[in-house]
Design a protein around this motif. Sequence first.
Motif, PDB file in Angstrom:
ATOM      1  N   PHE A  22       0.829  -1.202   0.000  1.00 19.35           N
ATOM      2  CA  PHE A  22       0.000   0.000   0.000  1.00 19.35           C
ATOM      3  C   PHE A  22       0.870   1.261   0.000  1.00 19.35           C
ATOM      4  N   GLY A  23       1.947   1.247   0.781  1.00 22.20           N
ATOM      5  CA  GLY A  23       2.866   2.390   0.776  1.00 22.20           C
ATOM      6  C   GLY A  23       3.568   2.559  -0.560  1.00 22.20           C
ATOM      7  N   THR A  28       4.199   5.570  -5.603  1.00 24.63           N
ATOM      8  CA  THR A  28       4.173   5.583  -7.068  1.00 24.63           C
ATOM      9  C   THR A  28       3.097   6.527  -7.590  1.00 24.63           C
ATOM     10  N   THR A  29       1.948   6.542  -6.926  1.00 24.96           N
ATOM     11  CA  THR A  29       0.872   7.453  -7.335  1.00 24.96           C
ATOM     12  C   THR A  29       1.267   8.909  -7.136  1.00 24.96           C
ATOM     13  N   ALA A  30       1.979   9.183  -6.034  1.00 26.81           N
ATOM     14  CA  ALA A  30       2.419  10.555  -5.769  1.00 26.81           C
ATOM     15  C   ALA A  30       3.392  11.059  -6.824  1.00 26.81           C
ATOM     16  N   VAL A  75      -6.171  -1.832  -5.303  1.00 29.75           N
ATOM     17  CA  VAL A  75      -5.332  -1.897  -4.097  1.00 29.75           C
ATOM     18  C   VAL A  75      -6.181  -1.816  -2.840  1.00 29.75           C
ATOM     19  N   ILE A  76      -6.931  -0.702  -2.703  1.00 29.43           N
ATOM     20  CA  ILE A  76      -7.716  -0.522  -1.472  1.00 29.43           C
ATOM     21  C   ILE A  76      -8.816  -1.569  -1.383  1.00 29.43           C
ATOM     22  N   GLY A  77      -9.479  -1.824  -2.513  1.00 26.18           N
ATOM     23  CA  GLY A  77     -10.593  -2.754  -2.473  1.00 26.18           C
ATOM     24  C   GLY A  77     -10.201  -4.198  -2.270  1.00 26.18           C
ATOM     25  N   SER A 279       4.168  -7.987  -8.596  1.00 17.21           N
ATOM     26  CA  SER A 279       4.273  -7.811 -10.043  1.00 17.21           C
ATOM     27  C   SER A 279       3.256  -6.791 -10.551  1.00 17.21           C
ATOM     28  N   HIS A 280       2.078  -6.739  -9.929  1.00 17.50           N
ATOM     29  CA  HIS A 280       1.085  -5.723 -10.294  1.00 17.50           C
ATOM     30  C   HIS A 280       1.601  -4.331  -9.965  1.00 17.50           C
ATOM     31  N   TRP A 281       2.243  -4.178  -8.815  1.00 13.81           N
ATOM     32  CA  TRP A 281       2.831  -2.876  -8.480  1.00 13.81           C
ATOM     33  C   TRP A 281       3.980  -2.530  -9.425  1.00 13.81           C
TER      34      TRP A 281
END
Length: 352
Positions: A22-23, A28-30, A75-77, A279-281
């Motif tokens: 999650f971190g 990566t989103t930031a 991720v969250i879901g 691998s998804h990340w």
Amino acid sequence: MIISDSSGATSNGRLVVQWILFGLYLLTTAIAVPGNFVMVWQYRPKKTWRNKNIFISSIAVSDLGLAVVSVPFKVIGQHLYQSWPFFDLLCPFSSYLHLVLVVHRSQSLFLLTVYRHYVIFRSPQKVSLAMHGKIAYILTLLISIIVCLPVAIYSRVEHFDMAFQRRIKVCVEEWNSSKTRLYYTISIMILQYIIPLLILSISNFYIGFLVWVRKPLGENHPQKIKEMYLAKRRTVKVLICVAVSYAISWLPLHVITIIGSKEQQLMSTEHLQVLWMFSHWLAFTNCAIHPMNYFVMDGEFRKKSKKILFKCICFKARKSPSVTTFLKRGSENTSSVNTGRSSVRSWKETKC
């Protein structure tokens, strides 16, 4: 993709893995969101909108969409909350939109590579193909929309009974047969990964070889030749970084997805689930690597990015109430001081 043991309880080690992921997703989103926003702003539609701008802005828009769709839904879901917390209708919609963005991004990268190849091997008078670029962009978008329809058809929310009388919802793909799912997964891998990667590798290697070896014609100034040589080296580095990052980012996810489509029982094991999540990340990091390549290698893009970010910060500072009240108070204080000084001067003049 839920990581749980046989009793259905999640251990502390698995919670640590999930919070680490999650971190990583948030980090990566930031990076991906502001970086791709700057790319969209710089290559936005103008009066002379070239094919290069169309393809680069398309890649940036797809990366922004992936950053917005992947983090809350995937991720969250599924990973952190360990259940599908949204409406059931959002399950097929989010899966379909996610795959459309992924496929269309790869097709835009493919078109950008072909356009660069065409520009280098054609004369500048024959490169004005704006209408052809728009047609190719629309065709690739339609192909992405049509090819990804099976995901929207077969995606649904399933209910599972866990331990301690716990019932969860999971967004999964329920295909009629495992062979159909395997063939579809392989076809998506060929369309989204193998064909673009082959074009990227062959074209970028050939372009890099010519740009690195070919000497500039008609230049007799050593300083200008040196500047052009350094610019060529930066171009070659950008092309190599794009191809290598795309190959490394997406390969593990495709391999694990094909293994899971062929042997669905293996996907229930803990180790393969953890590998799938990482691998998804890793595939998601490609959304942040693309603007970082331009920011590091391209000096002009870096200067414009700094200007845009500085303007955004100043605009937020002007809109924030604390800053505006501070500025108003400062202006009121200066105005009161000025009026006090003017009254003292007028009193002295009248007294004299």
